[in-house]
Design a protein around this motif. Structure first.
Motif, mmCIF file in Angstrom:
data_model
loop_
_atom_site.group_PDB
_atom_site.id
_atom_site.type_symbol
_atom_site.label_atom_id
_atom_site.label_comp_id
_atom_site.label_asym_id
_atom_site.label_seq_id
_atom_site.Cartn_x
_atom_site.Cartn_y
_atom_site.Cartn_z
ATOM 1 N N UNK A 180 10.533 35.405 -39.524
ATOM 2 C CA UNK A 180 10.974 34.019 -39.629
ATOM 3 C C UNK A 180 12.375 33.864 -39.051
ATOM 4 N N UNK A 181 13.277 34.766 -39.399
ATOM 5 C CA UNK A 181 14.636 34.709 -38.870
ATOM 6 C C UNK A 181 14.665 34.889 -37.363
ATOM 7 N N UNK A 182 13.881 35.833 -36.866
ATOM 8 C CA UNK A 182 13.825 36.068 -35.417
ATOM 9 C C UNK A 182 13.271 34.843 -34.708
ATOM 10 N N UNK A 183 12.237 34.225 -35.289
ATOM 11 C CA UNK A 183 11.636 33.033 -34.684
ATOM 12 C C UNK A 183 12.633 31.877 -34.636
ATOM 13 N N UNK A 184 13.385 31.687 -35.719
ATOM 14 C CA UNK A 184 14.342 30.585 -35.750
ATOM 15 C C UNK A 184 15.483 30.809 -34.760
ATOM 16 N N UNK B 135 14.122 30.386 -31.263
ATOM 17 C CA UNK B 135 13.925 28.968 -30.962
ATOM 18 C C UNK B 135 15.251 28.301 -30.630
ATOM 19 N N UNK B 136 16.270 28.590 -31.439
ATOM 20 C CA UNK B 136 17.589 27.991 -31.214
ATOM 21 C C UNK B 136 18.165 28.396 -29.865
ATOM 22 N N UNK B 137 18.031 29.675 -29.518
ATOM 23 C CA UNK B 137 18.565 30.163 -28.242
ATOM 24 C C UNK B 137 17.818 29.529 -27.065
ATOM 25 N N UNK B 138 16.488 29.526 -27.141
ATOM 26 C CA UNK B 138 15.697 28.946 -26.048
ATOM 27 C C UNK B 138 15.984 27.455 -25.910
ATOM 28 N N UNK C 71 -10.537 34.138 -28.570
ATOM 29 C CA UNK C 71 -9.160 34.618 -28.721
ATOM 30 C C UNK C 71 -8.371 34.429 -27.423
ATOM 31 N N UNK C 72 -9.037 34.595 -26.298
ATOM 32 C CA UNK C 72 -8.364 34.431 -25.009
ATOM 33 C C UNK C 72 -7.930 32.980 -24.795
ATOM 34 N N UNK C 73 -8.806 32.052 -25.144
ATOM 35 C CA UNK C 73 -8.466 30.632 -24.997
ATOM 36 C C UNK C 73 -7.342 30.256 -25.956
ATOM 37 N N UNK C 74 -7.381 30.820 -27.162
ATOM 38 C CA UNK C 74 -6.318 30.539 -28.128
ATOM 39 C C UNK C 74 -4.972 31.046 -27.609
ATOM 40 N N UNK C 75 -4.959 32.229 -26.992
ATOM 41 C CA UNK C 75 -3.723 32.772 -26.424
ATOM 42 C C UNK C 75 -3.220 31.888 -25.291
ATOM 43 N N UNK C 76 -4.156 31.408 -24.462
ATOM 44 C CA UNK C 76 -3.777 30.501 -23.382
ATOM 45 C C UNK C 76 -3.141 29.232 -23.931
ATOM 46 N N UNK C 77 -3.738 28.698 -24.993
ATOM 47 C CA UNK C 77 -3.199 27.490 -25.620
ATOM 48 C C UNK C 77 -1.833 27.755 -26.230
ATOM 49 N N UNK C 78 -1.675 28.904 -26.854
ATOM 50 C CA UNK C 78 -0.431 29.243 -27.552
ATOM 51 C C UNK C 78 0.717 29.456 -26.565
ATOM 52 N N UNK D 256 9.371 26.320 -32.378
ATOM 53 C CA UNK D 256 9.448 27.233 -33.524
ATOM 54 C C UNK D 256 8.068 27.675 -33.986
ATOM 55 N N UNK D 257 7.145 26.730 -34.102
ATOM 56 C CA UNK D 257 5.796 27.058 -34.577
ATOM 57 C C UNK D 257 5.129 28.049 -33.632
ATOM 58 N N UNK D 258 5.250 27.829 -32.351
ATOM 59 C CA UNK D 258 4.598 28.713 -31.387
ATOM 60 C C UNK D 258 5.252 30.082 -31.332
ATOM 61 N N UNK D 259 6.565 30.126 -31.373
ATOM 62 C CA UNK D 259 7.252 31.421 -31.362
ATOM 63 C C UNK D 259 6.919 32.209 -32.625
ATOM 64 N N UNK D 260 6.919 31.538 -33.773
ATOM 65 C CA UNK D 260 6.589 32.207 -35.032
ATOM 66 C C UNK D 260 5.154 32.728 -35.007
ATOM 67 N N UNK D 261 4.229 31.942 -34.503
ATOM 68 C CA UNK D 261 2.829 32.355 -34.433
ATOM 69 C C UNK D 261 2.651 33.550 -33.500
ATOM 70 N N UNK D 262 3.343 33.531 -32.363
ATOM 71 C CA UNK D 262 3.264 34.653 -31.429
ATOM 72 C C UNK D 262 3.795 35.927 -32.055
#
Length: 244
Positions: free
Chosen positions: A121-125, A128-131, A174-181, A225-231
């Motif tokens: 969670x900390x890494x994702x936040x 996100x802030x840096x990006x 799973x491949x389509x989900x990764x493409x979407x993500x 944030x949601x996408x980075x956290x999910x990845x």
């Protein structure tokens, strides 16, 4: 002397900053009035992100997310844009309430991430802030309107991702989900560029609605944030599966 003081204190109602944000936003083709507007926008964005964090903690503590909070988000969205622009205080309060409800609805994802690996969670936040910050600065220092011409492309790309996500509800690939993500992450990175330059152009034309402009950037931040956290969660789960 008076205008310099305004540049240092321009912010949202009730918010006092201890440093000059305007100095960070100086650009050759952005005048001082627009710079002051950007200070208000990013100050409001920071408060909205904090309010969303409170909402996340609230849901983790007492699990309040559900149909009610989802309906509240829709109701507050309508209220935000239905209220007259001159009612700054009311609209600012609505924005913070909306951010809290948005955070509540994200509480389940964050709670799962904390249970899996609190560091994620900390890494994702931070990521996100840096990006978000890097793409924002890029939009501010680049030639004005440079990214505005790509608006149609971004809108088409979002529509395509929505269609891909809809198809994947039935396909469960799973491949389509990764493409979407990953595709969504890339698109919202570029949306930060687009929205930032669009806000500058709107402000240059006299649109000083910093509450609405902050909300646009808030959506970009949350989506990143949601996408980075999910990845990060997927990568962590993949390492656990391989270790097992």
């Amino acid at each position: 002397m008076q205008s310099k003081g305004l540049e240092k204190t321009a912010a949202v109602p009730g918010l006092s900053l201890g440093f000059d944000l305007t100095a960070l936003l100086k650009s050759n083709d952005i005048d001082s009035r627009v710079q002051r507007h950007l200070v208000r926008v990013y100050s409001t964005l920071a408060v909205a992100v904090f309010a969303a964090s409170v909402g996340v903690l609230l849901d983790i503590s007492i699990s309040v997310a559900g149909y009610t909070t989802a309906a509240l988000v829709l109701g507050l969205l309508v209220a935000l844009f239905a209220l007259p622009k001159k009612n700054v205080g009311q609209r600012f309060t609505v924005l913070l309430s909306l951010a809290v409800c948005w955070g509540v609805n994200l509480g389940g994802l964050v709670h799962y991430a904390l249970a899996t690996d609190p560091e994620v969670v900390g890494v994702a936040f931070v990521g996100t802030t840096v990006i978000f910050g890097c793409f924002t600065l890029s939009a501010l220092v680049e030639r004005r309107r440079m990214y505005l011409y790509m608006g149609a492309f971004f809108s088409s790309a979002i529509l395509c991702l929505l269609l891909v996500g809809l198809v994947n509800i039935f396909v469960q690939s799973a491949a389509i989900y990764s493409l979407e993500l990953y595709g969504g992450l890339l698109i919202f990175c570029f949306y930060v560029l687009f929205d930032t330059q669009l806000i500058v152009e709107k402000a240059s034309l006299g649109d000083d609605d910093f509450v609405a402009h902050a909300f646009e950037l808030f959506l970009d931040f949350v989506n990143l944030f949601v996408r980075i956290l999910t990845i990060l969660l997927r990568k962590r789960e993949g390492r656990d599966d391989s270790a097992a």
